[in-house]
Design a protein around this motif. Sequence first.
Motif, PDB file in Angstrom:
ATOM      1  N   PRO A  70       0.830  -1.220   0.000  1.00 34.76           N
ATOM      2  CA  PRO A  70       0.000   0.000   0.000  1.00 34.76           C
ATOM      3  C   PRO A  70       0.855   1.257   0.000  1.00 34.76           C
ATOM      4  CG  PRO A  70      -0.734  -1.566   1.662  1.00 34.76           C
ATOM      5  CD  PRO A  70       0.576  -2.081   1.166  1.00 34.76           C
ATOM      6  N   LEU A  71       0.393   2.269  -0.733  1.00 31.38           N
ATOM      7  CA  LEU A  71       1.104   3.545  -0.784  1.00 31.38           C
ATOM      8  C   LEU A  71       0.588   4.474   0.306  1.00 31.38           C
ATOM      9  CD1 LEU A  71       1.150   4.202  -4.633  1.00 31.38           C
ATOM     10  CD2 LEU A  71       2.961   3.192  -3.230  1.00 31.38           C
ATOM     11  N   GLY A  72       1.495   5.252   0.886  1.00 34.15           N
ATOM     12  CA  GLY A  72       1.092   6.226   1.876  1.00 34.15           C
ATOM     13  C   GLY A  72       0.642   7.527   1.232  1.00 34.15           C
ATOM     14  N   GLU A  73      -0.003   8.374   2.004  1.00 36.10           N
ATOM     15  CA  GLU A  73      -0.381   9.707   1.536  1.00 36.10           C
ATOM     16  C   GLU A  73       0.842  10.624   1.573  1.00 36.10           C
ATOM     17  OE1 GLU A  73      -4.215  10.832   1.300  1.00 36.10           O
ATOM     18  OE2 GLU A  73      -3.932   8.813   0.516  1.00 36.10           O
ATOM     19  N   GLY A  74       0.817  11.673   0.799  1.00 32.42           N
ATOM     20  CA  GLY A  74       1.918  12.634   0.851  1.00 32.42           C
ATOM     21  C   GLY A  74       2.476  12.944  -0.509  1.00 32.42           C
ATOM     22  N   ALA A  75       3.729  13.347  -0.526  1.00 37.28           N
ATOM     23  CA  ALA A  75       4.369  13.789  -1.763  1.00 37.28           C
ATOM     24  C   ALA A  75       5.709  13.089  -1.942  1.00 37.28           C
ATOM     25  CB  ALA A  75       4.570  15.302  -1.748  1.00 37.28           C
ATOM     26  N   ALA A  76       6.087  12.890  -3.194  1.00 43.50           N
ATOM     27  CA  ALA A  76       7.370  12.260  -3.513  1.00 43.50           C
ATOM     28  C   ALA A  76       7.808  12.728  -4.893  1.00 43.50           C
ATOM     29  CB  ALA A  76       7.250  10.739  -3.484  1.00 43.50           C
ATOM     30  N   VAL A  77       9.091  12.560  -5.180  1.00 39.98           N
ATOM     31  CA  VAL A  77       9.620  12.915  -6.496  1.00 39.98           C
ATOM     32  C   VAL A  77      10.382  11.722  -7.053  1.00 39.98           C
ATOM     33  CG1 VAL A  77      11.672  13.988  -5.448  1.00 39.98           C
ATOM     34  CG2 VAL A  77      11.055  14.529  -7.800  1.00 39.98           C
ATOM     35  N   GLY A  78      10.203  11.461  -8.334  1.00 38.77           N
ATOM     36  CA  GLY A  78      10.964  10.438  -9.039  1.00 38.77           C
ATOM     37  C   GLY A  78      11.867  11.095 -10.060  1.00 38.77           C
ATOM     38  N   LEU A  79      13.166  10.876  -9.924  1.00 41.76           N
ATOM     39  CA  LEU A  79      14.151  11.480 -10.831  1.00 41.76           C
ATOM     40  C   LEU A  79      14.824  10.404 -11.659  1.00 41.76           C
ATOM     41  CD1 LEU A  79      15.867  13.936  -8.332  1.00 41.76           C
ATOM     42  CD2 LEU A  79      14.249  14.554 -10.137  1.00 41.76           C
ATOM     43  N   VAL A  80      15.133  10.735 -12.894  1.00 35.87           N
ATOM     44  CA  VAL A  80      15.825   9.804 -13.779  1.00 35.87           C
ATOM     45  C   VAL A  80      16.600  10.628 -14.811  1.00 35.87           C
ATOM     46  CG1 VAL A  80      13.873   9.620 -15.387  1.00 35.87           C
ATOM     47  CG2 VAL A  80      15.529   7.775 -15.261  1.00 35.87           C
ATOM     48  N   GLU A  81      17.682  10.046 -15.306  1.00 37.14           N
ATOM     49  CA  GLU A  81      18.405  10.674 -16.409  1.00 37.14           C
ATOM     50  C   GLU A  81      17.952  10.021 -17.719  1.00 37.14           C
ATOM     51  OE1 GLU A  81      20.751  13.267 -16.731  1.00 37.14           O
ATOM     52  OE2 GLU A  81      19.934  13.752 -14.759  1.00 37.14           O
ATOM     53  N   ALA A  82      17.095  10.695 -18.447  1.00 37.68           N
ATOM     54  CA  ALA A  82      16.731  10.264 -19.797  1.00 37.68           C
ATOM     55  C   ALA A  82      17.913  10.564 -20.724  1.00 37.68           C
ATOM     56  CB  ALA A  82      15.487  11.019 -20.261  1.00 37.68           C
ATOM     57  N   ALA A  83      17.870  10.073 -21.940  1.00 36.48           N
ATOM     58  CA  ALA A  83      18.959  10.344 -22.874  1.00 36.48           C
ATOM     59  C   ALA A  83      19.203  11.847 -22.990  1.00 36.48           C
ATOM     60  CB  ALA A  83      18.629   9.756 -24.240  1.00 36.48           C
ATOM     61  N   ARG A  84      18.123  12.634 -22.972  1.00 36.08           N
ATOM     62  CA  ARG A  84      18.229  14.069 -23.203  1.00 36.08           C
ATOM     63  C   ARG A  84      18.457  14.874 -21.934  1.00 36.08           C
ATOM     64  NH1 ARG A  84      15.295  11.257 -26.351  1.00 36.08           N
ATOM     65  NH2 ARG A  84      15.475  11.510 -28.611  1.00 36.08           N
ATOM     66  N   GLY A  85      18.497  14.201 -20.760  1.00 29.82           N
ATOM     67  CA  GLY A  85      18.813  14.915 -19.540  1.00 29.82           C
ATOM     68  C   GLY A  85      17.901  14.591 -18.380  1.00 29.82           C
ATOM     69  N   THR A  86      17.916  15.459 -17.386  1.00 33.77           N
ATOM     70  CA  THR A  86      17.244  15.208 -16.112  1.00 33.77           C
ATOM     71  C   THR A  86      15.733  15.332 -16.255  1.00 33.77           C
ATOM     72  OG1 THR A  86      19.175  16.139 -14.997  1.00 33.77           O
ATOM     73  CG2 THR A  86      17.170  15.894 -13.688  1.00 33.77           C
ATOM     74  N   LEU A  87      15.038  14.270 -15.820  1.00 34.94           N
ATOM     75  CA  LEU A  87      13.577  14.216 -15.865  1.00 34.94           C
ATOM     76  C   LEU A  87      13.071  14.011 -14.444  1.00 34.94           C
ATOM     77  CD1 LEU A  87      10.750  13.733 -17.235  1.00 34.94           C
ATOM     78  CD2 LEU A  87      11.435  11.327 -17.471  1.00 34.94           C
ATOM     79  N   GLY A  88      12.074  14.803 -14.050  1.00 38.77           N
ATOM     80  CA  GLY A  88      11.500  14.654 -12.715  1.00 38.77           C
ATOM     81  C   GLY A  88       9.987  14.584 -12.755  1.00 38.77           C
ATOM     82  N   HIS A  89       9.426  13.651 -11.957  1.00 34.71           N
ATOM     83  CA  HIS A  89       7.976  13.579 -11.755  1.00 34.71           C
ATOM     84  C   HIS A  89       7.702  13.891 -10.289  1.00 34.71           C
ATOM     85  CE1 HIS A  89       6.649  10.828 -15.349  1.00 34.71           C
ATOM     86  NE2 HIS A  89       7.580  11.701 -15.705  1.00 34.71           N
ATOM     87  N   TRP A  90       6.951  14.957 -10.022  1.00 28.51           N
ATOM     88  CA  TRP A  90       6.556  15.320  -8.659  1.00 28.51           C
ATOM     89  C   TRP A  90       5.109  14.864  -8.451  1.00 28.51           C
ATOM     90  CZ3 TRP A  90      10.558  17.671 -11.007  1.00 28.51           C
ATOM     91  CH2 TRP A  90      11.638  18.121 -10.217  1.00 28.51           C
ATOM     92  N   LEU A  91       4.900  13.964  -7.473  1.00 29.96           N
ATOM     93  CA  LEU A  91       3.611  13.301  -7.262  1.00 29.96           C
ATOM     94  C   LEU A  91       3.083  13.613  -5.871  1.00 29.96           C
ATOM     95  CD1 LEU A  91       1.474  10.947  -7.797  1.00 29.96           C
ATOM     96  CD2 LEU A  91       3.214   9.410  -6.860  1.00 29.96           C
ATOM     97  N   GLY A  92       1.784  13.891  -5.771  1.00 31.53           N
ATOM     98  CA  GLY A  92       1.134  14.027  -4.474  1.00 31.53           C
ATOM     99  C   GLY A  92      -0.110  13.159  -4.431  1.00 31.53           C
ATOM    100  N   LEU A  93      -0.296  12.382  -3.335  1.00 32.35           N
ATOM    101  CA  LEU A  93      -1.471  11.520  -3.172  1.00 32.35           C
ATOM    102  C   LEU A  93      -2.326  12.023  -2.013  1.00 32.35           C
ATOM    103  CD1 LEU A  93      -0.246   7.810  -3.569  1.00 32.35           C
ATOM    104  CD2 LEU A  93      -1.181   9.368  -5.292  1.00 32.35           C
ATOM    105  N   HIS A  94      -3.659  12.014  -2.215  1.00 34.39           N
ATOM    106  CA  HIS A  94      -4.593  12.387  -1.150  1.00 34.39           C
ATOM    107  C   HIS A  94      -5.842  11.527  -1.303  1.00 34.39           C
ATOM    108  CE1 HIS A  94      -6.521  14.814   1.874  1.00 34.39           C
ATOM    109  NE2 HIS A  94      -7.532  15.080   1.049  1.00 34.39           N
ATOM    110  N   ASN A  95      -6.237  10.887  -0.214  1.00 39.16           N
ATOM    111  CA  ASN A  95      -7.400   9.987  -0.226  1.00 39.16           C
ATOM    112  C   ASN A  95      -7.279   8.926  -1.320  1.00 39.16           C
ATOM    113  OD1 ASN A  95      -8.617  11.283   1.946  1.00 39.16           O
ATOM    114  ND2 ASN A  95      -9.726  12.726   0.610  1.00 39.16           N
TER     115      ASN A  95
END
Length: 481
Positions: A393-418
């Motif tokens: 199970p995932l908790g509530e809150g916020a997190a970021v997923g970072l990765v280096e794609a071929a073209r550079g730094t990619l970030g996904h900022w995610l927030g979960l509520h209910n």
Amino acid sequence: MTLSSTRLIVGPFNRVEGDLEVTLDVQDGRVAEARVNAPLYRGFEQILLGRPPSDALVIAPRICGICSVSQSVASARALAGLGPAAMPENGTLATNLILACENAADHLTHFMLFFAPDLARSCYGGRPWFAAARRRFAAGDGECARALLPARARFLHLMGLLAGKWPHSLALQPGGVTKAVDPGEKIRLLSILAEFREALETHLFADSLEAIAALDGLPALDAWADAAPPEAGDFRLFLHIARDLDFTGLGAGPGRFISSGSFGLFAPGVWAQGASTPFDPAQVSEDHAHSWMEGAILAPAVGKTIPAPDKPEGYSWCKAPRLDGQVAEVGALARQVVDGHPLARALNAARPGGSVHDRVVARLLELARLIPAMESWIRAIRPAEPFCAPPSPLGEGAAVGLVEAARGTLGHWLGLHNGRIAQYQIVAPTTWNFSPRDAQGNPGALEIALAGAPVLPGETTPVAVQHVVRSFDPCMVCTVH
């Protein structure tokens, strides 16, 4: 505008991924100012809002057909930030292999199909190397693509074995990968890599990957280029052409480079003014001053995507990411400079802002470093052990997923509520590189790099401008997502 000035609108561009338009103010035969427009709005961040979090693994990869693994990994890492599952070693190895396969294929595709065909343009017909460039790089029938495209296709069989398909695989999960590797597949993976290595060492480099990765400075690079005839390998031919066309003097960017680090192979950090500092994603913000978006300067964790197509100050759908308020460049050159590779650091010492030459060299250097690493990751796989942690199970809150794609730094900022996605913001590599001006009027990385580019009499789509644009290997569909 004076009598010696003019304005050019260049676009759409072929041989870039997606839609791009560049407005150039030309003064005395050179670009005085540039404005970069990402003219296609898509809306993936709104599509994700209100959905179950697992939907992100299905929807986010569809942002792009050539960066889909990078989008998958960023999404999975953001979700993993809200769950307790620890990825088993096999999961990390397989994820690295899938991502590295996409990045390596992209680097090769960029060189042979997107960048090099410009060297075979008729405007270079009087150059001593033109016949060789025409034979090797011409769009459609160049020998480079005819030799390496089949090798790239066979290389992508790795995706089938490791991820089921490409693009838009569902194999990449927060806890690892859903597809295990058996002993027979492990041998087949090594065989595919061996075939790809042979193609690169025969056609692209005409030398071993290890010899390219061992180039440790500008004298070594020059000596290697001169150690054989210019046509001994496409990389060597490029170096000779770049020397003649002064690509080292074309396309200097902001001189601030970002990498979030990749594979445990390339270190994270920020490189500027000859010094390295840690990369802190909390320092990332997005400025909306000249994008067709409502809102002020916000961190992605609280950012919004509200289209404002009639905004008078806007000239692009792209937001303007900044690190601690400053413009930055991402990509292979940034990764290799931040990581401290001796050749990349030497390039940076000679030209702190980079150049068309430096971006292409760094991309091919990275390709030469990736393939041996992939071979070691395959050997380290243990088929009898787990590849994915059980879902939790995932908790509530916020997190970021970072990765280096071929073209550079990619970030996904995610927030979960209910149990639903309440926040989803994406900052893609080309969003960094092709951003518009910010509220202080500071241009984006490409806008800086285009300033000073020559525009020859009669040119309406200046070839130097196209070299600079393509040296960044833009992916416009990821840019606005």
